[in-house]
Write a protein that holds these residues in place. Structure first.
Motif, short mmCIF file in Angstrom:
data_model
loop_
_atom_site.label_atom_id
_atom_site.label_comp_id
_atom_site.label_asym_id
_atom_site.label_seq_id
_atom_site.Cartn_x
_atom_site.Cartn_y
_atom_site.Cartn_z
N MET A 7 -9.62 -50.16 -10.33
CA MET A 7 -8.71 -50.85 -9.04
C MET A 7 -9.96 -52.04 -8.86
O MET A 7 -10.87 -52.32 -8.15
CB MET A 7 -9.13 -50.39 -7.53
N SER A 8 -9.29 -53.29 -8.37
CA SER A 8 -9.56 -55.18 -8.44
C SER A 8 -10.04 -54.38 -7.09
O SER A 8 -9.94 -54.23 -6.10
CB SER A 8 -8.85 -55.73 -8.98
N ALA A 9 -11.38 -55.94 -6.09
CA ALA A 9 -11.45 -55.86 -5.52
C ALA A 9 -10.67 -56.39 -4.01
O ALA A 9 -10.42 -55.33 -3.07
CB ALA A 9 -12.68 -56.69 -5.84
N ALA A 10 -9.93 -57.59 -4.78
CA ALA A 10 -8.89 -58.02 -3.29
C ALA A 10 -7.94 -56.96 -3.69
O ALA A 10 -7.07 -55.94 -4.05
CB ALA A 10 -8.62 -58.89 -3.69
N PRO A 11 -7.86 -56.53 -2.15
CA PRO A 11 -6.09 -55.56 -1.87
C PRO A 11 -5.05 -56.94 -1.47
O PRO A 11 -4.89 -58.06 -2.21
CB PRO A 11 -6.38 -55.99 0.00
N LEU A 12 -4.04 -55.37 -2.33
CA LEU A 12 -2.67 -56.36 -2.15
C LEU A 12 -2.32 -57.24 -0.90
O LEU A 12 -1.68 -58.30 -1.67
CB LEU A 12 -1.83 -55.00 -2.66
N LEU A 13 -2.66 -56.37 -0.16
CA LEU A 13 -1.77 -57.75 0.70
C LEU A 13 -2.82 -57.79 2.39
O LEU A 13 -3.69 -57.10 2.69
CB LEU A 13 -0.54 -57.00 1.45
N GLU A 14 -2.89 -59.14 2.28
CA GLU A 14 -3.97 -59.65 3.22
C GLU A 14 -3.30 -60.76 4.44
O GLU A 14 -2.98 -61.14 4.10
CB GLU A 14 -5.20 -59.73 2.95
N ILE A 15 -3.95 -60.09 5.43
CA ILE A 15 -3.02 -60.61 6.39
C ILE A 15 -4.16 -60.55 7.46
O ILE A 15 -4.60 -60.19 8.35
CB ILE A 15 -1.40 -59.77 7.45
N ASP A 16 -4.19 -62.21 7.94
CA ASP A 16 -4.97 -62.28 8.87
C ASP A 16 -4.97 -63.22 10.41
O ASP A 16 -4.08 -64.26 9.73
CB ASP A 16 -5.64 -63.59 7.74
N GLY A 17 -5.01 -63.09 11.25
CA GLY A 17 -4.79 -63.44 12.36
C GLY A 17 -3.32 -64.75 12.96
O GLY A 17 -3.03 -65.32 13.22
N LEU A 18 -2.71 -63.47 11.66
CA LEU A 18 -1.58 -63.99 11.85
C LEU A 18 -0.36 -63.94 13.40
O LEU A 18 -0.16 -63.30 14.07
CB LEU A 18 -0.07 -63.18 10.93
N VAL A 19 -0.37 -64.71 13.64
CA VAL A 19 0.83 -65.34 14.71
C VAL A 19 2.10 -66.05 14.68
O VAL A 19 2.44 -66.44 14.14
CB VAL A 19 0.18 -66.16 15.76
N VAL A 20 3.18 -65.12 15.26
CA VAL A 20 4.80 -65.38 15.68
C VAL A 20 5.57 -65.34 16.59
O VAL A 20 5.05 -64.49 17.60
CB VAL A 20 5.49 -63.94 14.57
N LYS A 21 6.22 -66.44 17.02
CA LYS A 21 6.62 -66.82 17.76
C LYS A 21 7.99 -67.89 17.93
O LYS A 21 8.87 -67.79 17.02
CB LYS A 21 5.76 -67.87 18.31
N TYR A 22 8.45 -67.01 18.58
CA TYR A 22 9.87 -67.30 19.02
C TYR A 22 10.35 -68.69 19.86
O TYR A 22 10.30 -67.72 20.92
CB TYR A 22 11.07 -66.19 19.15
N GLY A 23 10.38 -69.60 19.53
CA GLY A 23 9.96 -70.53 21.02
C GLY A 23 9.36 -70.21 21.57
O GLY A 23 8.25 -70.10 20.72
N PRO A 24 9.18 -70.16 23.11
CA PRO A 24 7.65 -69.79 23.63
C PRO A 24 6.44 -68.68 24.11
O PRO A 24 5.69 -68.46 24.03
CB PRO A 24 8.08 -70.62 25.01
N ALA A 25 7.83 -68.18 23.20
CA ALA A 25 7.43 -66.43 24.08
C ALA A 25 6.82 -65.81 22.13
O ALA A 25 7.53 -65.64 21.10
CB ALA A 25 9.02 -65.02 23.18
N VAL A 26 5.93 -65.37 22.03
CA VAL A 26 5.17 -65.28 21.21
C VAL A 26 5.30 -63.42 21.17
O VAL A 26 5.41 -62.64 21.95
CB VAL A 26 3.12 -64.86 21.47
N ALA A 27 5.76 -63.21 19.57
CA ALA A 27 6.27 -62.12 19.54
C ALA A 27 4.51 -61.02 19.01
O ALA A 27 4.36 -59.82 18.55
CB ALA A 27 7.20 -61.57 18.78
N VAL A 28 4.10 -61.87 18.17
CA VAL A 28 3.15 -60.91 16.98
C VAL A 28 2.09 -62.14 17.48
O VAL A 28 1.99 -63.58 16.99
CB VAL A 28 3.30 -61.32 15.65
N ASP A 29 0.97 -61.06 17.95
CA ASP A 29 -0.40 -62.13 18.76
C ASP A 29 -1.55 -62.16 17.87
O ASP A 29 -2.28 -61.60 18.00
CB ASP A 29 -0.35 -61.84 20.11
#
Lengths: 355, 291, 271
Positions: C1-23
């Motif tokens: 198994m290699s070192a880097a992960p398959l998926l890496e999510i870092d500090g993800l922010v998702v907004k719909y207009g002014p509303a923050v869904a993922v902080d």
């Protein structure tokens, strides 16, 4: 409702009145050439305000406002010169007082709108758009066909009687006067105030609800079809009024002046000015009328930038370039120019606040 | 009876040309949600290009080239009409197609002038079918358009590209998730629709001359045909076009028998067409599900 | 198994207009892992998934697939990189037959902004794609049975299979499933979970399960994250989370499978 809605109501009212006063004053300052364009802007602004309410608040797209405008013009014209075509030639007293015709025109137009609106407003979105476009064409066909009654294309309808209200001369023997222009812009002001009042009222809120979702509004107990119909009739009446005033100013009517392009222009005025913004509608009307005029002027020149222009140039220019500008504007400002301007100013202000 | 059948033949022919325009509208609407006001312009371009080309080359080749060129123009229109991702609303797209229709009309005026254009039909005399005199051109239009409609339906069901179009119509979101570029599909939908509209008038122009401003009435009639299928069904759009064409011809043909209209009847031809169209739209729209 | 992960999510922010869904969410997933994302309704789970898979452009943060930055890219690119989403409600193409649905999964992978070249590429890879189709049919024989049926006329569970099959046709390495169990009978869900387990263990397809049904999620996946109001509040191996007080009361309490209290934690109340 971008820039304007941010100001407090009283400031807005004061600003509107001041602007209206200025517009009326301006009527007396312009040369007759400029003034006729200015009057046209005012007439179109009245139509645009009505259409803006219809599209922005009732969510109904009408590509037939030009038809109501034409209907108002012809109603006023025909009532003034007399209903019987033979009588017109021999009897100068035929027909009713122009002032009465002026009042009758919007009322009759509104009535027609009420009658056709009942089945028409059951249609939505694009269905309504095409149906209103078809109605415009049908009206034009009727005007052409009944040329005995309407004067048709040739010789057209000459409405040379001057308009007088309670002894006050509004249009003269040669058509529009400064007073006529002033009255037109006065009416723009009145229409604007009525529209703003409507928007802020309970009826206005009902209309907003309808524009958002008809089903939800109906569930909340709002009589959706009644409101839509009333607004449709109101916008038609406004267009009819503007048309009647136009008839007295131009003193000559022929179907040429009321082509389908006119209906499209009205929609463009509202779209460019900003959907749902009555101020935007006025601004859009002024801008588009000016643009169209400038383009047509450009087209009448024998040559441009070294290219020789063909005979059809004025039409090609005004419509073609108009179309290109329209496409570019809507691509980059889909909600209209004036909301975009409002956003831009807002952004500038917030940037300045940060510094 | 003879006259009735003759009217029906003409109606089937013009109706199927309208049907192609309508089918194009359905195709575009289903894949993109846009109502294409420029659909009539494509038909006019088809007719005008055909008139230009038919002098210089063999009829079938001219038709082929005309359809291809208009199809290409259609793809450009689609590219512009779809606009910017996330920014261009369906209403904005509608206005854009309106603007494009205006632009094409003014360019046509510039290039071709303000007069009806037509080219001579390749058939030298009418056919006598059971006592009914039938212009072969009408038969040609009806036949080719039917073939085109069938080929389209087959293409949508059997080829992977066609299925991708259907996928976008079924669920734009799922299509995106699968990796299909919905905007690229939209461009293709526009191109195919433009080609179809052009085909109709490449064939119909000998009996229905086109002018620079014919696009409005063609677009309206095409929309009526599309509306017959609720803007959703290609088959119903085809049927709607036929019904529309036949009804229009019958009304116009028998209009002079309506007391009171007399000489005015001809001038009401367009009006009659439009009224029938409105009736069609009204009838269909009543069955629409309200959102 | 290699070192880097398959998926890496870092500090993800998702907004719909002014509303923050993922902080500002960070998570990672290794090759061949099964990871769950649980949390209440409206916690932002779907928004997180949409932000990762390209349906929504994140306001900030990074999404790395196999070390490659895919933040804010179009869904097509992300599919090509090996991450495919099975959306909430299945979202099959209802009027097209099942086989067409599956083939479109492969077709979508060939898309790079333009239809004609995509079609040519697809045709060029026809035999490879046919082989892949055979493989998918062997994994899910039911789909072979249903291959001519319009996808809209299959049951909910079958549609879920179609959606998964479609993702497999795109040669996915990481399958992100949004609300697997929604609207499906428990037995069907059970079958699907077993299938997904086999898929993961035999084919090596990694799983990211976004689930409201925490019981299912923790049972199927070895690791889980808990998302509440757009923020990660807990993370860890499933068996630890199953024993966690907050998790049990909020997401597992009163349900079918309640984890037994450990004998050496006398303060745990009996269930």
């Amino acid at each position: 409702m971008s820039l304007a809605s941010r100001l407090p109501a009283r400031a807005r009212l004061a600003g509107t009145l001041a602007a209206g006063g200025f517009a009326i004053w301006l009527s007396y300052q312009l040369s007759p050439g400029d003034r006729s364009l200015y009057t046209l802007m005012g007439l179109y602004a009245i139509v645009a305000i009505g259409l803006s309410l219809l599209i922005g608040f009732a969510g109904q797209i009408s590509l037939g406002q030009g038809a109501f405008y034409a209907l108002g013009a012809y109603t006023a014209g025909i009532l003034t010169v007399g209903l019987d075509p033979d009588d017109r030639l021999v009897n100068p007293e035929a027909g009713i007082d122009p002032a009465l015709a002026l009042v009758a025109a919007p009322l009759l137009t509104g009535l027609v709108a009420a009658v056709i609106g009942v089945p028409l407003l059951r249609l939505r979105g694009h269905y309504l758009a095409f149906a209103t476009l078809a109605l415009h064409l049908i009206l034009l066909a009727a005007i052409f066909a009944q040329s005995g009654f309407t004067g048709g294309q040739d010789p057209g309808l000459a409405v040379i009687e001057p308009l007088e209200v309670f002894g006050w001369q509004i249009t003269g023997v040669t058509g529009g006067t400064a007073r006529h222009t002033a009255i037109v812009w006065g009416l723009v002001l009145v229409t604007l105030l009525v529209a703003l009042n409507l928007v802020g009222s309970r009826a206005g809120r009902a209309l907003q609800a309808i524009a958002t979702s008809e089903r939800t509004a109906a569930a909340a107990g709002i009589n959706v079809s009644a409101y839509k119909l009333r607004l449709f009739v109101l916008s038609a009446g406004l267009a009819g009024l503007a048309g009647a005033l136009y008839a007295f100013m131009l003193q000559f009517l022929s179907p040429d002046a009321f082509g389908v392009f006119l209906s499209i222009q009205f929609v463009v005025m509202v779209a460019v000015g900003g959907l749902g913004s009555v101020y935007g509608a006025v601004a859009g009307a002024v801008a588009i009328t000016w643009l169209e005029h400038e383009l047509r002027e450009l087209g009448t020149r024998p040559s441009l930038l070294g290219f020789e222009l063909p005979d059809q140039a004025p039409q090609v220019f005004s419509v073609g370039v108009f179309a290109v500008i329209l496409i570019v504007v809507i691509l980059f400002f889909p909600r209209g120019l004036f909301p975009a301007l409002g956003d831009g100013i807002r952004r500038l202000r917030s940037v300045r606040q940060e510094n | 009876m003879r006259e009735f059948l003759q009217l029906v033949v003409v109606g089937v022919s013009t109706g199927s040309a309208y049907a192609l325009v309508g089918i194009g509208m359905v195709l575009i609407f289903r894949t993109t949600g846009i109502v294409n006001f420029a659909q009539g312009s494509f038909a006019v371009l088809g007719g005008l290009f055909m008139v230009e080309l038919v002098d210089d080359m063999h009829g079938m080749l001219a038709g082929f080239v005309a359809v291809l060129v208009v199809g290409f123009i259609g793809s450009l229109v689609g590219f512009v009409a779809v606009g910017f991702r996330h920014r261009t609303t369906p209403l904005a797209s509608l206005i854009i197609t309106l603007g494009i229709a205006l632009l094409i009309a003014s360019l046509n005026l510039l290039a071709f002038g303000d007069r009806p254009h037509t080219y001579p039909t390749i058939f030298d005399r009418a056919w006598d079918i059971g006592g009914v005199l039938v212009q072969p051109q009408y038969v040609l239009v009806a036949g080719v358009t039917l073939l085109a409609a069938l080929l389209l339906t087959l293409g949508l069901q059997r080829t992977i590209a066609g299925q991708a179009l259907v996928a976008c119509a079924d669920s734009r979101r799922a299509a995106e998730l699968v990796g299909i570029d919905v905007r690229a599909v939209a461009v293709v939908a526009f191109a195919v629709s433009a080609g179809l509209s052009a085909l109709g008038w490449v064939l119909l122009t000998p009996v229905d001359p086109v002018n620079y401003d014919s696009d409005v009435r063609i677009a309206i009639n095409g929309f009526a045909a599309a509306a017959f299928g609720g803007l959703a069904s290609i088959r119903l759009a085809y049927l709607g076009g036929l019904v529309l064409g036949i009804a229009q011809q019958l009304v116009v043909g028998y209009a002079d028998q309506i007391p009171g209209l007399g000489q005015q009847a001809r001038q009401y031809e367009l009006a009659a067409a439009l009224v029938i169209m409105l009736v069609l739209i009204g009838w269909r729209a009543r069955h629409e599900v309200h959102e | 198994m290699s070192a880097a992960p398959l998926l890496e999510i870092d500090g993800l922010v998702v907004k719909y207009g002014p509303a923050v869904a993922v902080d500002g969410v960070a998570l990672s997933l290794e090759r061949g892992e099964r990871v769950a994302l649980i949390g209440p309704n409206g916690a932002g789970k779907s928004s997180l998934l949409n932000g990762v898979c390209g349906l929504v452009k994140p306001a900030s943060g990074r999404v790395l697939l196999d070390g490659r930055d895919l933040t804010g890219r179009a869904p097509g690119e992300i599919v090509r990189a090996g991450l495919t989403q099975v959306p909430e409600g299945r979202q099959v193409f209802p009027t097209l037959p099942v086989e067409a649905n599956l083939l479109l999964g492969a077709y979508g992978r060939e898309f790079r902004h333009e239809l004609v070249t995509a079609t040519l590429r697809y045709i060029g890879r026809r035999s490879e794609i046919s082989t892949r189709l055979e493989r998918v049919y062997s994994l899910m024989p039911k789909l072979h049975e249903l291959r001519e049926r319009p996808a809209g006329r299959t049951s909910g569970g079958e549609q879920q299979m179609v959606a998964i099959g479609r993702a497999l046709m795109a040669e996915t390495r990481l399958l992100a499933i949004d609300e697997l169990s929604l609207g499906l009978a428990p037995l069907v869900v059970q079958d699907l979970s077993e299938f997904l387990l086999r898929l993961n263990e035999d084919e090596g397809v990694a799983l990211l399960l976004v689930e409201q049904n925490a019981v299912l999620a923790l049972e199927l996946c070895s690791r889980a994250y808990v998302l509440e109001a757009g923020r990660l509040v807990l993370a860890g191996p499933s068996n630890e989370l199953e024993r966690n007080e907050t998790v049990r009361s909020a997401y597992l309490g009163g349900g079918l499978d309640v984890a037994e209290a450990e004998p050496d934690t006398p303060t745990e109340p009996s269930s």
